[in-house]
Each structure stands twice: as C-alpha cells, then as structure tokens.
Design a protein around this motif. Sequence first.
Motif, PDB file in Angstrom:
ATOM      1  N   SER A   1       3.479   9.892  -1.287  1.00 16.02           N
ATOM      2  CA  SER A   1       3.749   8.617  -1.787  1.00 16.02           C
ATOM      3  C   SER A   1       4.402   7.796  -1.440  1.00 16.02           C
ATOM      4  CB  SER A   1       2.922   8.274  -3.194  1.00 16.02           C
ATOM      5  OG  SER A   1       2.654   6.526  -3.683  1.00 16.02           O
TER       6      SER A   1
ATOM      7  N   THR B   1      -9.523   0.799   0.219  1.00  8.47           N
ATOM      8  CA  THR B   1      -9.068   1.881  -0.805  1.00  8.47           C
ATOM      9  C   THR B   1      -8.671   2.329   0.929  1.00  8.47           C
ATOM     10  OG1 THR B   1     -10.606   1.153  -2.323  1.00  8.47           O
ATOM     11  CG2 THR B   1     -10.140   3.990  -1.843  1.00  8.47           C
TER      12      THR B   1
ATOM     13  N   ARG C   1      -6.361   5.102  -3.834  1.00  9.28           N
ATOM     14  CA  ARG C   1      -6.168   4.556  -4.102  1.00  9.28           C
ATOM     15  C   ARG C   1      -6.418   3.237  -3.170  1.00  9.28           C
ATOM     16  NH1 ARG C   1      -0.497   6.699  -3.458  1.00  9.28           N
ATOM     17  NH2 ARG C   1      -0.385   6.233  -4.932  1.00  9.28           N
ATOM     18  N   SER C   2      -5.464   2.394  -4.176  1.00  8.33           N
ATOM     19  CA  SER C   2      -6.362   0.902  -4.119  1.00  8.33           C
ATOM     20  C   SER C   2      -5.142  -0.158  -2.973  1.00  8.33           C
ATOM     21  CB  SER C   2      -6.242  -0.102  -4.847  1.00  8.33           C
ATOM     22  OG  SER C   2      -6.260  -1.744  -4.796  1.00  8.33           O
ATOM     23  N   TYR C   3      -5.548  -0.529  -1.779  1.00  7.30           N
ATOM     24  CA  TYR C   3      -3.736  -0.763  -1.063  1.00  7.30           C
ATOM     25  C   TYR C   3      -4.112  -2.728  -0.279  1.00  7.30           C
ATOM     26  CZ  TYR C   3      -0.618   0.274   3.109  1.00  7.30           C
ATOM     27  OH  TYR C   3       0.497  -0.377   3.549  1.00  7.30           O
ATOM     28  N   THR C   4      -2.880  -3.152  -0.936  1.00  9.43           N
ATOM     29  CA  THR C   4      -3.050  -4.744   0.313  1.00  9.43           C
ATOM     30  C   THR C   4      -1.337  -3.813   0.965  1.00  9.43           C
ATOM     31  OG1 THR C   4      -3.362  -5.183  -2.095  1.00  9.43           O
ATOM     32  CG2 THR C   4      -2.448  -7.397  -0.628  1.00  9.43           C
ATOM     33  N   TYR C   5      -2.038  -4.968   2.108  1.00  8.73           N
ATOM     34  CA  TYR C   5      -1.920  -4.919   3.323  1.00  8.73           C
ATOM     35  C   TYR C   5      -1.869  -6.096   4.237  1.00  8.73           C
ATOM     36  CZ  TYR C   5      -0.923  -3.678   8.362  1.00  8.73           C
ATOM     37  OH  TYR C   5      -0.044  -3.049  10.168  1.00  8.73           O
TER      38      TYR C   5
ATOM     39  N   LYS D   1      -7.597  -5.949   1.803  1.00  5.74           N
ATOM     40  CA  LYS D   1      -7.492  -5.387   0.877  1.00  5.74           C
ATOM     41  C   LYS D   1      -8.578  -4.418   0.657  1.00  5.74           C
ATOM     42  CE  LYS D   1      -5.675  -8.352  -3.251  1.00  5.74           C
ATOM     43  NZ  LYS D   1      -5.749  -8.584  -4.394  1.00  5.74           N
TER      44      LYS D   1
ATOM     45  N   LEU E   1       4.155   1.192   0.508  1.00  3.59           N
ATOM     46  CA  LEU E   1       2.793   1.789  -0.251  1.00  3.59           C
ATOM     47  C   LEU E   1       2.892   0.407  -1.168  1.00  3.59           C
ATOM     48  CD1 LEU E   1       1.201   4.882  -0.888  1.00  3.59           C
ATOM     49  CD2 LEU E   1       0.662   3.026   1.667  1.00  3.59           C
ATOM     50  N   LYS E   2       2.129  -1.007  -1.053  1.00  2.24           N
ATOM     51  CA  LYS E   2       2.163  -1.443  -2.044  1.00  2.24           C
ATOM     52  C   LYS E   2       0.397  -0.991  -2.750  1.00  2.24           C
ATOM     53  CE  LYS E   2       3.340  -5.622   0.841  1.00  2.24           C
ATOM     54  NZ  LYS E   2       3.015  -6.578   1.637  1.00  2.24           N
ATOM     55  N   ILE E   3       0.894  -0.623  -3.898  1.00  2.00           N
ATOM     56  CA  ILE E   3      -0.339   0.401  -4.938  1.00  2.00           C
ATOM     57  C   ILE E   3       0.074  -0.670  -5.673  1.00  2.00           C
ATOM     58  CG2 ILE E   3      -0.582   1.656  -6.550  1.00  2.00           C
ATOM     59  CD1 ILE E   3       1.592   3.852  -4.825  1.00  2.00           C
TER      60      ILE E   3
ATOM     61  N   TRP F   1      -2.772   8.951   4.830  1.00  2.31           N
ATOM     62  CA  TRP F   1      -3.542   7.804   4.185  1.00  2.31           C
ATOM     63  C   TRP F   1      -4.210   6.438   5.154  1.00  2.31           C
ATOM     64  CZ3 TRP F   1      -4.155   8.103  -0.342  1.00  2.31           C
ATOM     65  CH2 TRP F   1      -3.556   8.215  -1.481  1.00  2.31           C
TER      66      TRP F   1
END
Length: 113
Positions: free
Chosen positions: A104, A94, A42-46, A92, A108-110, A68
């Motif tokens: 999930s 994966t 999944r794509s993720y922003t941190y 950003k 998590l910022k999906i 994850w």
Amino acid sequence: MKKIAIVLLSISLLFGGFSTAPVQAETLNKTSLEVNTMSITRSYTYEKFYHKTESVPTILYYQDQYGWYGNLQLQNVVPYIWDPMYVVALYKGTLTCPTGTCPSPTSLKIEEQ
C-alpha cells in the motif's frame, strides 16, 4: 456370536477411521488454497489531466506497478485553474489486488469506507 459381532464392529471402526483421514486432509488443503488466493479490494480516487480538445473517457482502466488494478468511473470534470487549456477529470472506483499481497504505497489516495 457376540464375539464375532464385537470383532466385526472393531474392524469396521478401525477401517472407518483410516478412510476419513485422507478426506479431512484434502479438505484442509483446499481451505488453505482458498485463503491464499483471496483478493483484496480498496476504494481509490484518481485525477487525470486532459487537454480541452481531448475527449474524456467515462471509464478509465487503472493499473499500477504494485499490482493494484481496476476500472474507475468518471465523477466530475473541472477546468484546470492554472491553465485554461486543460481540464481535470476525477475518477473513482475499486482497485483489486489479485494476490492479496500488494503493498500500500503512500501515493495511493485511499478513501475510508
């Protein structure tokens, strides 16, 4: 002569059916093993805060308590508006769930793909 040919044909068909059964079962077992070991991504922003004097890494390894994990790439660094001694780094990338069964969490910022 016809009787011998029919008997031989019947025997070969009979043994031929038994010899393919284990191969089919083995194929089914391999298929279900492959399905069980598939991973999910999944794509993720941190966002991470750094003091102005710290160097901001361009790649950040991320792993959470849910399973994850993955490498995140630095996208942008901006000043933290509430404290000028800090910056905010936006990463950003994966994330991967190796077992395919990671929960999930809402934290998590999906991103939608």
